[in-house]
Design a protein around this motif. Sequence first.
Motif, PDB file in Angstrom:
ATOM      1  N   LEU A   9       0.827  -1.202   0.000  1.00 45.59           N
ATOM      2  CA  LEU A   9       0.000   0.000   0.000  1.00 45.59           C
ATOM      3  C   LEU A   9       0.868   1.261   0.000  1.00 45.59           C
ATOM      4  N   LEU A  10       1.901   1.262   0.837  1.00 44.89           N
ATOM      5  CA  LEU A  10       2.801   2.410   0.877  1.00 44.89           C
ATOM      6  C   LEU A  10       3.492   2.601  -0.470  1.00 44.89           C
ATOM      7  N   LEU A  11       3.949   1.510  -1.064  1.00 45.75           N
ATOM      8  CA  LEU A  11       4.612   1.579  -2.361  1.00 45.75           C
ATOM      9  C   LEU A  11       3.671   2.124  -3.429  1.00 45.75           C
ATOM     10  N   ALA A  12       2.428   1.636  -3.449  1.00 47.49           N
ATOM     11  CA  ALA A  12       1.463   2.108  -4.444  1.00 47.49           C
ATOM     12  C   ALA A  12       1.142   3.586  -4.247  1.00 47.49           C
ATOM     13  N   ALA A  13       0.948   3.988  -2.987  1.00 45.26           N
ATOM     14  CA  ALA A  13       0.617   5.388  -2.715  1.00 45.26           C
ATOM     15  C   ALA A  13       1.749   6.314  -3.137  1.00 45.26           C
ATOM     16  N   ARG A  14       2.979   5.950  -2.795  1.00 46.36           N
ATOM     17  CA  ARG A  14       4.104   6.800  -3.152  1.00 46.36           C
ATOM     18  C   ARG A  14       4.331   6.837  -4.660  1.00 46.36           C
ATOM     19  N   THR A  15       4.122   5.688  -5.319  1.00 44.80           N
ATOM     20  CA  THR A  15       4.310   5.633  -6.767  1.00 44.80           C
ATOM     21  C   THR A  15       3.329   6.566  -7.471  1.00 44.80           C
TER      22      THR A  15
END
Length: 407
Positions: A9-15
């Motif tokens: 989730l963190l990776l998707a949000a930052r991307t």
Amino acid sequence: MVRERRFALLLAARTISVLGSGFAPIALTFGVLALPGARATTLSAVLAAQALPMVAFLLLGGVVADRMPRHRVMTAAESVNAAAHLCLAAMMLTKWAPLPPLLVASAVSGIAGAMLFPALTGIIRDVVPPGRLHSANALLGMGTNVSKMAGLVLSGGAVVLIGSGWVLMTSGVMFAVAAVLITMLRGTPGRGSPGGAYSVLADLRAGWREFVSRQWLWVAVAQFSILMMAVQAAYGVLGPLVARQHMGGAPAWSAVLAGEAVGMTIGVVLALRLRPRRPVMVATLLTLPTAAPYVLLGVGAPLWSIVSGALVAGVCFDIYGVLWNTTVQREIPGESLSRVSSYDSLGSLMLGPLGMLLAGPLAVTVGAQPALIGCGAMVVLVSMLAVLFPGVRELRVPDVRAVPARS
């Protein structure tokens, strides 16, 4: 790691958020320059209006992120940034864009950034085991750099095809999507003070003691502060001016920024394997080649060589970022991490607005290209000076097996 729900989730949000950030700078830069009566000093004012509040509110952002659940802080920051960019988009689309509202919207975006970045540094420690911080930072870098590259590659053409207003609106929507994803990232702790006492000043003093007690930390931050003054002047004002005057405008400048983004993507791959025993020294030395694109722009080199120089700079910047973030997350106690990160960010960014404010007048008085050569010389000089400090040269990665996990 991408199979772990919270990190995914963190990776998707930052991307997604960085994709929006990749679209926004070119749209804002060339949208402002296209306004009736706009000059280099107008662009300097708008960009400085975004950067100054970011610097001014960073320390408060660190205190908030060490006290409140960091996912909530990030959600609020992304939401406010979305609103600011939608307002900028509306002004561009309606052709009603007087300078004061532009400055206000830019300032609100800067405040959102000040809340976001200290929380982001801390939240990685909240969702990733200590032994996997290096890989997590590299994977986050890979996702964000691919997004940045895509945004920069597409943004120049998008500005030409659909206009700055629609591109800024796209950025605003992306920030809103990132906010929704971060909302789902529950379980990051709020900390508070022992005994329930609350004092912003006491929190700031404690964070400052952690910061100044480490020579490698404050020296590298001081070096990066001067480096960022040159970067902000070059990439924020001087580079776009040279691109507009001699290189064909937004598409050429987009190619330069995309070259750097490609380099950052390559840098992530290299950073996954590069684990030097002296990470701060290696990171500092890697800032030397980042002067290349500024010097090449200043001497009027061909576009392909400038893009190549930007690619090299991107490789170096990304390896630097992974090494630096991992070192800070490893060496600083978790309960103080966001505050120390806010001092790190404040020191690193505080001279950036000065660079942008000076860039416009320098472009008028000495010319944009000589000023760019000066930016490159400044980067080289300050990087060489930083390596002279023993704390920078001697900090070593400890044996992970001998280091107990910190909360």
